[in-house]
Design an enzyme around this catalytic site. Structure first.
Site, PDB file in Angstrom:
ATOM      1  N   GLU A 130      92.724  42.168 122.598  1.00 34.10           N
ATOM      2  CA  GLU A 130      93.186  40.788 122.380  1.00 34.10           C
ATOM      3  C   GLU A 130      92.080  39.798 122.042  1.00 34.10           C
ATOM      4  OE1 GLU A 130      95.785  39.516 125.587  1.00 34.10           O
ATOM      5  OE2 GLU A 130      96.361  41.582 125.931  1.00 34.10           O
ATOM      6  N   GLU A 253     101.922  48.891 123.934  1.00 35.21           N
ATOM      7  CA  GLU A 253     102.325  48.331 125.233  1.00 35.21           C
ATOM      8  C   GLU A 253     103.777  47.874 125.174  1.00 35.21           C
ATOM      9  OE1 GLU A 253      99.563  45.477 126.865  1.00 35.21           O
ATOM     10  OE2 GLU A 253      97.819  46.588 126.144  1.00 35.21           O
TER      11      GLU A 253
END
Ligand code: G3I
Length: 468
Positions: A130, A253
């Site tokens: 991220e 995810e």
């Protein structure tokens, strides 16, 4: 069934887990999945609360568990600015005279110690997690509601990413290296998705050694988006754009909150079963999008059983029931839909140049001869009119097939030498690795038999957890 479809399609199917996972859930993993991701164990704060005192207990357990059970293992994550960093990391960088030098020194130590320890035993490193701002508008340059400033970026600019990948590659040359990003709406017309593509393009231009991109796809709040819509096209188009850069792509995810599904899609008064069915459709679409994109090599759900999902403690409005297995470990409709979606990979594939699709997971996971005899979706198209079309050179006479056989070629890797192929005849016992060896690669060969005799043998290229 899910595991079987993972093996047939060649798409890795994983779940996130912690090393403290109870026995029954370890069994869930063994029964249904072919891959695993460490949910927290490899994060910096989980390993090194105090500088230099690295606790490898959890990561050792996890890597051993993966190795003992032939799971592909993804270590998540080496560098994530937003959360789960020990406070000394940022303190030291910011108080150093030269922030960048200090950052690279700390990164260097973490990579040498952690990647160095598991070199050759971890299949994928989530090297950077991220990096972009949650809304995709550049970088986190200040601390805010959504977490910490990107103090890596502030110290070194994008070079922190370049450096992390280069050093990880040098330390563990055979592992695949991924950048993992949070996207709730992966689509060509989504702003953050565009920011990610632009970043990847820059990395490739600078020849950063990156192998793939993980798209997280957490579904909560609103799940009305191209990714969760009734079509899988937007997501597969986006994945294809990533593939064009020469990268693998995975859904890393996945979870889909049931209350969010109900809010966005359910008719008033619909039953629980109907709600679960709607959730299942969305899972099925995600699986199809991956299956339709040859560069998509895996799907990982973020947890095993509903009750353990991170959403229940982080996002109000639970219980979210967002996963494939219910609280007791029983498969939900989402499980069946995801499994069915994977087989889209097999449609229209013939045995021409390659067998089924890639990568081919380790056959030991199947518990059955591999490719499974019932790999209809992969084998059937090539068996049209009962003729096995392998290729013109391999097959002399096009006559009805009476039987065919597979041969596996397994490989082992001893501690520091290269891979050696070991040939096996059909259905023979699988090779048992001896001390300091572990199984890694698989190559599959097939030949067919008709009333004129055997065809020549045709083999796939070696496959395994991506390594080549
Ligand atoms: O380890 C401590 C334990 O010692 C302590 O007793 C306990 C009390 O709260 O906390 C434990 O740490 C928690 C850790 O999970 C392990 O359970 C942290 O507080 C908690 O913040 C942490 O949450 C994790 C979260 O990342 C943190 O950012 C979630 O489990 C994990 O699912 C979640 O995963 C992230 C991915 O890494 C990146 N993408 C988004 C995804 C969801 O947020």
């Amino acid at each position: 069934m899910l595991k079987d479809h993972s093996l047939r399609s060649g798409i890795w199917v994983g779940a996130a887990m912690d090393s403290s996972q109870p026995q029954d859930q370890q069994q869930d993993l063994k029964s249904h999945f072919t891959a695993l991701t460490s949910e927290n164990a490899f994060k910096w704060s989980s390993m090194e609360t105090f500088q230099g005192q690295i606790d490898f207990t959890q990561t050792d357990q996890m890597v051993q568990f993966a190795q003992d059970n032939n799971f592909r293992i993804r270590a998540h994550t080496l560098f994530w600015h937003r959360m789960q960093n020990p406070s000394w990391v940022r303190d030291q960088i910011e108080s150093a005279a030269d922030h960048k030098t200090k950052l690279l020194e700390l990164m260097d130590a973490r990579i040498s110690q952690v990647v160095g320890r598991y070199k050759g035993r971890v299949d994928i490193w989530d090297v950077v997690n991220e990096p972009l701002r949650i809304d995709g508008k550049g970088w986190d340059i200040k601390d805010g509601l959504l977490g910490s400033a990107n103090f890596f970026y502030l110290a070194a600019g994008e070079q922190y990413i370049d450096y992390a990948f280069a050093k990880t590659r040098a330390t563990d040359p055979r592992a695949k290296l991924f950048l993992n990003e949070y996207l709730s709406r992966p689509a060509l017309n989504d702003f953050k998705s565009q920011s990610l593509l632009a970043l990847l393009t820059r990395l490739k231009k600078r020849k950063v050694p990156i192998d793939g991109v993980g798209l997280q796809l957490h579904g909560f709040g609103s799940v009305k988006s191209p990714f969760f819509s009734n079509s899988s096209k937007e997501l597969s188009d986006y994945m294809k754009a990533i593939a064009k850069l020469g990268l693998h792509v995975e859904i890393t995810e996945l979870d889909i909150s049931l209350p969010a599904v109900i809010k966005d899609f359910a008719a008033p008064g619909a039953s629980d079963q109907q709600h679960l069915k709607l959730q299942a459709n969305l899972y099925g679409n995600a699986a199809k999008a991956c299956a339709q994109t040859s560069a998509c090599s895996g799907i990982t759900v973020w947890g095993l059983r509903d009750k353990d999902s991170w959403l229940n403690s982080f996002v109000p409005g639970g219980p979210h029931r967002p996963l494939l297995l219910d609280d007791n470990g029983s498969p939900k409709p989402a499980y069946t839909a995801l499994a069915a979606g994977l087989l889209q990979r097999c449609h229209g594939i013939t045995l021409n140049a390659k067998l089924c699709s890639e990568p081919w997971p380790n056959p030991q996971n199947a518990g059955v001869p591999y490719p499974a005899r019932t790999c209809n979706e992969c084998v059937k198209p090539a068996l049209k009119n009962n003729i096995l079309k392998i290729n013109s050179l391999a097959w002399k006479w096009q006559r009805p097939i009476q039987r065919y056989s597979y041969q596996w070629m397994q490989s082992t890797m001893s501690s520091n030498s290269s891979y050696v192929a070991i040939h096996y005849a059909t259905n023979s016992a699988l090779f048992k690795p001896s001390h300091r060896q572990h199984l890694r690669w698989v190559k599959v060969c097939v030949r067919a038999y008709n009333d004129y005799g055997w065809s020549a043998q045709v083999c796939s290229s070696p496959r395994g957890p991506f390594r080549s």
